[in-house]
Design a protein around this motif. Structure first.
Motif, PDB file in Angstrom:
ATOM      1  N   ARG A  63      -4.866  -0.656  -5.411  1.00 35.86           N
ATOM      2  CA  ARG A  63      -5.181   0.291  -6.479  1.00 35.86           C
ATOM      3  C   ARG A  63      -4.633   1.680  -6.166  1.00 35.86           C
ATOM      4  NH1 ARG A  63     -10.321  -2.417  -6.348  1.00 35.86           N
ATOM      5  NH2 ARG A  63     -10.665  -3.667  -8.222  1.00 35.86           N
ATOM      6  N   ASP A  64      -4.666   2.075  -4.898  1.00 37.23           N
ATOM      7  CA  ASP A  64      -4.139   3.391  -4.539  1.00 37.23           C
ATOM      8  C   ASP A  64      -2.635   3.469  -4.778  1.00 37.23           C
ATOM      9  OD1 ASP A  64      -6.637   4.214  -3.837  1.00 37.23           O
ATOM     10  OD2 ASP A  64      -6.357   3.978  -1.677  1.00 37.23           O
ATOM     11  N   PHE A  65      -1.917   2.413  -4.449  1.00 30.29           N
ATOM     12  CA  PHE A  65      -0.480   2.411  -4.701  1.00 30.29           C
ATOM     13  C   PHE A  65      -0.193   2.483  -6.196  1.00 30.29           C
ATOM     14  CE2 PHE A  65       3.526   0.279  -5.606  1.00 30.29           C
ATOM     15  CZ  PHE A  65       4.393   0.905  -4.725  1.00 30.29           C
ATOM     16  N   HIS A  70       0.840  -1.185   0.000  1.00 27.36           N
ATOM     17  CA  HIS A  70       0.000   0.000   0.000  1.00 27.36           C
ATOM     18  C   HIS A  70       0.881   1.244   0.000  1.00 27.36           C
ATOM     19  CE1 HIS A  70      -3.749   2.076   0.309  1.00 27.36           C
ATOM     20  NE2 HIS A  70      -3.503   2.587   1.511  1.00 27.36           N
ATOM     21  N   GLN A  71       0.262   2.411  -0.027  1.00 23.34           N
ATOM     22  CA  GLN A  71       1.003   3.665  -0.002  1.00 23.34           C
ATOM     23  C   GLN A  71       1.769   3.810   1.311  1.00 23.34           C
ATOM     24  OE1 GLN A  71      -2.774   5.893  -1.073  1.00 23.34           O
ATOM     25  NE2 GLN A  71      -1.230   7.215  -2.048  1.00 23.34           N
ATOM     26  N   ASP A  72       2.996   4.306   1.192  1.00 24.52           N
ATOM     27  CA  ASP A  72       3.820   4.481   2.375  1.00 24.52           C
ATOM     28  C   ASP A  72       3.271   5.590   3.266  1.00 24.52           C
ATOM     29  OD1 ASP A  72       5.431   2.547   1.339  1.00 24.52           O
ATOM     30  OD2 ASP A  72       6.921   3.936   0.515  1.00 24.52           O
ATOM     31  N   PHE A  93      11.567   6.736  -4.803  1.00 23.11           N
ATOM     32  CA  PHE A  93      10.556   7.265  -3.889  1.00 23.11           C
ATOM     33  C   PHE A  93       9.601   6.170  -3.415  1.00 23.11           C
ATOM     34  CE2 PHE A  93       6.517   9.455  -2.983  1.00 23.11           C
ATOM     35  CZ  PHE A  93       6.956  10.364  -2.030  1.00 23.11           C
ATOM     36  N   LEU A  94       9.228   5.278  -4.317  1.00 28.03           N
ATOM     37  CA  LEU A  94       8.243   4.247  -3.980  1.00 28.03           C
ATOM     38  C   LEU A  94       8.884   2.925  -3.583  1.00 28.03           C
ATOM     39  CD1 LEU A  94       5.553   4.817  -6.750  1.00 28.03           C
ATOM     40  CD2 LEU A  94       5.557   5.667  -4.410  1.00 28.03           C
ATOM     41  N   ARG A 122       6.900   1.813   5.501  1.00 28.65           N
ATOM     42  CA  ARG A 122       6.240   1.053   4.443  1.00 28.65           C
ATOM     43  C   ARG A 122       4.974   0.407   4.995  1.00 28.65           C
ATOM     44  NH1 ARG A 122       9.926  -2.672   0.723  1.00 28.65           N
ATOM     45  NH2 ARG A 122      10.900  -0.600   0.614  1.00 28.65           N
ATOM     46  N   VAL A 123       3.888   0.516   4.252  1.00 28.72           N
ATOM     47  CA  VAL A 123       2.584   0.057   4.703  1.00 28.72           C
ATOM     48  C   VAL A 123       2.134  -1.113   3.825  1.00 28.72           C
ATOM     49  CG1 VAL A 123       0.167   0.687   5.067  1.00 28.72           C
ATOM     50  CG2 VAL A 123       1.974   2.358   5.509  1.00 28.72           C
ATOM     51  N   GLY A 124       1.581  -2.120   4.463  1.00 22.65           N
ATOM     52  CA  GLY A 124       1.025  -3.254   3.746  1.00 22.65           C
ATOM     53  C   GLY A 124      -0.315  -3.659   4.329  1.00 22.65           C
TER      54      GLY A 124
END
Length: 372
Positions: free
Chosen positions: A60-62, A20-22, A81-82, A27-29
């Protein structure tokens, strides 16, 4: 998967994880248990989740954030960055481009003037064919390959009324463009873009320069050979913004060759470049005068080019009249080449085409927004 609600079948293979978005530097999962459902149409399958595509390990957001960055930033910025591998970013670009295309109106609506060109990738060994819509200044179609068979695929995607609405087709002097336009859009005007017309002349001018340099080198004329080394960029560059060194090189062109062949070829290049900017009535007479001078220049490369210009004279004059191709197709071509350079490292040409559509196709990309 059909996406309909079905009866449960089992607990499945346990938990699954999605990137997912950080959150800042963290870092997010997402982690969730994935049950299986029994579908009469699809069989026993894993249940679909609302935050990711089936079989995908990114939310989808990531993917939306990654695609947005790929449209405005370079490769190093996106990967750094990602913290995502560049190959994975290519797959993300393809999936996001497919989703955006299905949610937008057809890019073929309202086409009246198009430009077609083949652009090389992978160090020039392979090509993609790109079709640009001049009204909206965006890429409307791209496909792997080059030639009449590939361009014919574009016209097969169009309905008969859309083919009839196309009035101008711009491109280089390739014969496969002429044959496809004659077969599918017989009422459309075939137009040569000014960039390729001038590139014919610059190519012939460079051939003259190389031939004269080789002749001087074989004859042992070191003085002429030394002068010719600094002439290449000076004669090919537009004289609007030359450097001091290039000005000195242009001043020495007359003394480089006793017969003045290189200087006369450079003059013809400048005459051809400037007449494309003049009004049609003035350019018609200047083009005839240019062909007359070039055919009697006694420079083999220029004489051969004058025959080509004479054959394509009607197409060149149509280039000046509509005012579509010159700047718009050049700008689109530069943007497409920038996207291809950024896609270096993609293993699938579909990902390269998807990145080209994200950057040049006018797809409606936005950063993920919180639900209200």
């Amino acid at each position: 998967m059909c996406g309909r609600r079905r009866h449960g079948y089992g607990q499945g293979g346990g938990v699954r994880r999605w990137r997912h978005q950080d959150f800042g530097c963290w870092r997010v999962g997402l982690v969730a248990s994935m049950p299986r459902v029994d579908c009469p149409e699809c069989g026993v399958v894993v249940a679909r989740v609302p935050w990711a595509e089936p079989g995908n390990r990114f939310t989808r957001d990531f993917e939306a954030e990654c695609a947005w960055l790929m449209g405005v930033a370079n490769r190093k910025t996106v990967s750094g960055f990602l913290h995502v591998a560049w190959r994975a970013a290519g797959d993300i670009a393809r999936r996001v481009a497919d989703r955006l295309r299905t949610a937008m109106p057809s890019p073929f609506d309202g086409l009246t003037a198009i430009g077609v060109d083949g652009t090389s990738h992978r160090k020039g060994h392979t090509y993609i064919t790109v079709v640009v819509g001049h009204e909206r200044h965006r890429v409307v179609w791209a496909h792997d390959g080059y030639g009449g068979d590939v361009f014919d695929l574009f016209f097969r995607r169009l309905a008969e009324e859309r083919k009839a609405s196309i009035r101008v087709v711009a491109g280089d002097g390739a014969r496969w463009i002429d044959s496809c336009v004659a077969a599918h859009c017989p009422n459309a005007e075939r137009v040569l873009d000014g960039f390729h017309i001038v590139s014919w002349m610059t190519g012939a001018l460079d051939q003259v320069r190389r031939r004269l340099w080789n002749q001087a080198r074989r004859a042992g004329n070191e003085e002429v050979t030394k002068r010719m080394r600094g002439v290449k960029h000076a004669v090919l560059k537009n004289p609007d913004d030359p450097t001091d060194r290039q000005n000195d090189a242009l001043g020495a062109i007359r003394n480089t060759d006793p017969k003045g062949r290189l200087y006369r070829a450079w003059q013809l290049k400048e005459l051809l470049r400037t007449l494309l900017r003049h009004p049609l009535d003035q350019a018609r007479g200047e083009l005839d005068h240019w062909v007359f001078r070039a055919s009697r220049s006694r420079i083999p490369e220029i004489v051969e080019l004058s025959e080509k210009i004479r054959r394509r004279r009607p197409d060149i004059l149509r280039t000046i009249r509509p005012g579509y191709p010159n700047a718009r197709l050049e700008a689109s071509d530069n943007r497409i080449k920038a996207a291809i350079r950024m896609a270096y490292g993609f293993h699938h040409v579909d990902n390269l085409i998807a990145l080209t559509m994200l950057r040049c196709g006018g797809l409606d990309m936005h950063l993920p927004q919180p639900a209200i």
